[in-house]
Design a protein around this motif. Sequence first.
Motif, PDB file in Angstrom:
ATOM      1  N   ILE A  96      49.238  30.248  31.802  1.00 11.68           N
ATOM      2  CA  ILE A  96      48.391  30.551  30.647  1.00 11.68           C
ATOM      3  C   ILE A  96      46.988  30.840  31.169  1.00 11.68           C
ATOM      4  CG2 ILE A  96      47.474  29.778  28.431  1.00 11.68           C
ATOM      5  CD1 ILE A  96      49.775  27.689  28.373  1.00 11.68           C
ATOM      6  N   ALA A  97      46.543  32.082  31.000  1.00  9.03           N
ATOM      7  CA  ALA A  97      45.166  32.442  31.338  1.00  9.03           C
ATOM      8  C   ALA A  97      44.311  32.062  30.135  1.00  9.03           C
ATOM      9  CB  ALA A  97      45.063  33.931  31.629  1.00  9.03           C
ATOM     10  N   VAL A  98      43.228  31.322  30.386  1.00  7.24           N
ATOM     11  CA  VAL A  98      42.352  30.873  29.303  1.00  7.24           C
ATOM     12  C   VAL A  98      40.956  31.427  29.564  1.00  7.24           C
ATOM     13  CG1 VAL A  98      41.473  28.914  27.994  1.00  7.24           C
ATOM     14  CG2 VAL A  98      43.710  28.746  29.114  1.00  7.24           C
ATOM     15  N   ALA A  99      40.441  32.124  28.560  1.00 10.36           N
ATOM     16  CA  ALA A  99      39.126  32.755  28.688  1.00 10.36           C
ATOM     17  C   ALA A  99      38.215  32.298  27.564  1.00 10.36           C
ATOM     18  CB  ALA A  99      39.270  34.276  28.654  1.00 10.36           C
ATOM     19  N   VAL A 100      36.932  32.431  27.819  1.00  7.82           N
ATOM     20  CA  VAL A 100      35.914  32.188  26.798  1.00  7.82           C
ATOM     21  C   VAL A 100      35.370  33.530  26.360  1.00  7.82           C
ATOM     22  CG1 VAL A 100      34.056  31.865  28.512  1.00  7.82           C
ATOM     23  CG2 VAL A 100      33.795  30.926  26.213  1.00  7.82           C
ATOM     24  N   SER A 101      35.174  33.674  25.065  1.00  7.51           N
ATOM     25  CA  SER A 101      34.600  34.877  24.489  1.00  7.51           C
ATOM     26  C   SER A 101      33.320  34.473  23.760  1.00  7.51           C
ATOM     27  CB  SER A 101      35.591  35.527  23.519  1.00  7.51           C
ATOM     28  OG  SER A 101      35.078  36.744  23.035  1.00  7.51           O
ATOM     29  N   PRO A 102      32.180  34.497  24.466  1.00  5.34           N
ATOM     30  CA  PRO A 102      30.935  34.032  23.859  1.00  5.34           C
ATOM     31  C   PRO A 102      30.586  34.825  22.597  1.00  5.34           C
ATOM     32  CG  PRO A 102      30.684  34.264  26.227  1.00  5.34           C
ATOM     33  CD  PRO A 102      31.989  34.905  25.857  1.00  5.34           C
ATOM     34  N   GLN A 143      37.057  37.488  39.107  1.00  8.92           N
ATOM     35  CA  GLN A 143      36.952  38.927  39.351  1.00  8.92           C
ATOM     36  C   GLN A 143      37.097  39.699  38.039  1.00  8.92           C
ATOM     37  OE1 GLN A 143      36.028  39.789  42.446  1.00  8.92           O
ATOM     38  NE2 GLN A 143      36.143  37.599  42.829  1.00  8.92           N
ATOM     39  N   THR A 144      36.158  40.589  37.760  1.00 11.47           N
ATOM     40  CA  THR A 144      36.195  41.332  36.495  1.00 11.47           C
ATOM     41  C   THR A 144      37.428  42.227  36.398  1.00 11.47           C
ATOM     42  OG1 THR A 144      34.756  43.036  37.449  1.00 11.47           O
ATOM     43  CG2 THR A 144      33.698  41.290  36.156  1.00 11.47           C
ATOM     44  N   GLU A 145      37.968  42.631  37.542  1.00 11.36           N
ATOM     45  CA  GLU A 145      39.184  43.450  37.503  1.00 11.36           C
ATOM     46  C   GLU A 145      40.347  42.683  36.869  1.00 11.36           C
ATOM     47  OE1 GLU A 145      36.949  44.652  41.301  1.00 11.36           O
ATOM     48  OE2 GLU A 145      37.413  42.814  40.235  1.00 11.36           O
ATOM     49  N   LEU A 146      40.385  41.387  37.078  1.00 12.10           N
ATOM     50  CA  LEU A 146      41.432  40.575  36.454  1.00 12.10           C
ATOM     51  C   LEU A 146      41.218  40.517  34.942  1.00 12.10           C
ATOM     52  CD1 LEU A 146      44.004  39.019  37.008  1.00 12.10           C
ATOM     53  CD2 LEU A 146      42.629  36.976  37.421  1.00 12.10           C
ATOM     54  N   ASN A 147      39.967  40.485  34.515  1.00  7.24           N
ATOM     55  CA  ASN A 147      39.664  40.540  33.079  1.00  7.24           C
ATOM     56  C   ASN A 147      40.237  41.811  32.469  1.00  7.24           C
ATOM     57  OD1 ASN A 147      38.233  38.213  33.532  1.00  7.24           O
ATOM     58  ND2 ASN A 147      36.317  38.964  32.683  1.00  7.24           N
ATOM     59  N   ASP A 148      40.107  42.925  33.165  1.00  5.76           N
ATOM     60  CA  ASP A 148      40.654  44.191  32.658  1.00  5.76           C
ATOM     61  C   ASP A 148      42.169  44.093  32.500  1.00  5.76           C
ATOM     62  OD1 ASP A 148      38.082  45.263  32.708  1.00  5.76           O
ATOM     63  OD2 ASP A 148      38.376  46.267  34.638  1.00  5.76           O
ATOM     64  N   PHE A 149      42.843  43.550  33.500  1.00  2.00           N
ATOM     65  CA  PHE A 149      44.292  43.393  33.459  1.00  2.00           C
ATOM     66  C   PHE A 149      44.712  42.518  32.281  1.00  2.00           C
ATOM     67  CE2 PHE A 149      48.125  40.995  34.719  1.00  2.00           C
ATOM     68  CZ  PHE A 149      49.012  42.045  34.907  1.00  2.00           C
ATOM     69  N   LEU A 150      43.901  41.521  31.954  1.00  2.00           N
ATOM     70  CA  LEU A 150      44.203  40.579  30.872  1.00  2.00           C
ATOM     71  C   LEU A 150      43.739  41.077  29.498  1.00  2.00           C
ATOM     72  CD1 LEU A 150      43.207  37.295  32.729  1.00  2.00           C
ATOM     73  CD2 LEU A 150      45.523  38.125  32.273  1.00  2.00           C
ATOM     74  N   SER A 151      43.247  42.313  29.444  1.00  2.00           N
ATOM     75  CA  SER A 151      42.755  42.898  28.186  1.00  2.00           C
ATOM     76  C   SER A 151      41.661  42.045  27.559  1.00  2.00           C
ATOM     77  CB  SER A 151      43.903  43.110  27.191  1.00  2.00           C
ATOM     78  OG  SER A 151      44.878  43.955  27.736  1.00  2.00           O
ATOM     79  N   LEU A 152      40.781  41.546  28.416  1.00  2.00           N
ATOM     80  CA  LEU A 152      39.616  40.817  27.918  1.00  2.00           C
ATOM     81  C   LEU A 152      38.479  41.802  27.684  1.00  2.00           C
ATOM     82  CD1 LEU A 152      39.800  37.680  30.237  1.00  2.00           C
ATOM     83  CD2 LEU A 152      40.503  37.850  27.837  1.00  2.00           C
ATOM     84  N   LYS A 157      34.893  35.655  29.825  1.00  2.00           N
ATOM     85  CA  LYS A 157      34.999  35.080  31.165  1.00  2.00           C
ATOM     86  C   LYS A 157      36.263  34.247  31.241  1.00  2.00           C
ATOM     87  CE  LYS A 157      30.107  34.778  32.230  1.00  2.00           C
ATOM     88  NZ  LYS A 157      29.357  35.193  31.089  1.00  2.00           N
ATOM     89  N   LEU A 158      37.041  34.479  32.278  1.00  2.00           N
ATOM     90  CA  LEU A 158      38.240  33.694  32.530  1.00  2.00           C
ATOM     91  C   LEU A 158      37.807  32.334  33.075  1.00  2.00           C
ATOM     92  CD1 LEU A 158      41.318  33.874  32.434  1.00  2.00           C
ATOM     93  CD2 LEU A 158      41.253  34.763  34.765  1.00  2.00           C
ATOM     94  N   LEU A 159      38.287  31.246  32.461  1.00  2.00           N
ATOM     95  CA  LEU A 159      37.934  29.903  32.926  1.00  2.00           C
ATOM     96  C   LEU A 159      39.026  29.274  33.774  1.00  2.00           C
ATOM     97  CD1 LEU A 159      36.036  28.139  30.017  1.00  2.00           C
ATOM     98  CD2 LEU A 159      35.181  29.560  31.861  1.00  2.00           C
ATOM     99  N   GLY A 160      40.187  29.906  33.805  1.00  2.00           N
ATOM    100  CA  GLY A 160      41.220  29.379  34.672  1.00  2.00           C
ATOM    101  C   GLY A 160      42.602  29.824  34.279  1.00  2.00           C
ATOM    102  N   LEU A 161      43.517  29.553  35.185  1.00  2.00           N
ATOM    103  CA  LEU A 161      44.937  29.789  34.961  1.00  2.00           C
ATOM    104  C   LEU A 161      45.591  28.421  34.893  1.00  2.00           C
ATOM    105  CD1 LEU A 161      45.487  32.597  37.620  1.00  2.00           C
ATOM    106  CD2 LEU A 161      45.109  32.891  35.164  1.00  2.00           C
TER     107      LEU A 161
END
Length: 186
Positions: A96-102, A143-152, A157-161
């Motif tokens: 589970i990728a968990v991100a914050v969306s300020p 890495q921002t490239e991972l954000n792109d892959f995750l459709s963020l 910001k990704l806070l962890g897997l």
Amino acid sequence: MSVLDIIKARRTIGAMQDKDVSEDAINLMLEAGTWAPNHKKTEPWKFRVFTGDSRIRLGDEMERIMKQKIAHLSEEEALKKTTKAKKGPLRAPVIIAVAVSPSGKVPEIEEISAVAAGIQNMLLVAEEQGLATIWRTGEIVYQTELNDFLSLEDGDKLLGLIYVGHPNKEASSKRIPYQDKTIWYR
């Protein structure tokens, strides 16, 4: 089991069985994550769940990103890092990728703290269900490239897997007593 007992029992367990985790169990974790306290009810969390072959695609993307970042390393060091990135998502049946969306409504640190509290809720619910978890970060996560892959979105910001599975072993650890780290002012 009391909440305090669950908190004390929860540990990072990297040794996981190659056995599916029920969607119901994951849904309970996700729901728990959304009940974290958050200032002005901004609900700044985003989740991306990987199971089955999608973990392979995640590993391929992590390997691709890592290859771009390590050109300065020796061939041996580069191979070690790229192999680790590629195989990482296969360590557990669910990621589970968990991100914050300020939101911009409150200071970003408050949003990050809310999502971190949500992750703790998720880990505790997993423990209650007898599941093993690992909250992983590391350079690939940022890495921002991972954000792109995750459709963020930009600014997320990704806070962890969060790796989730059935434990292969029990884990234990000790903590310094809270009294050793506490000062009371009266």
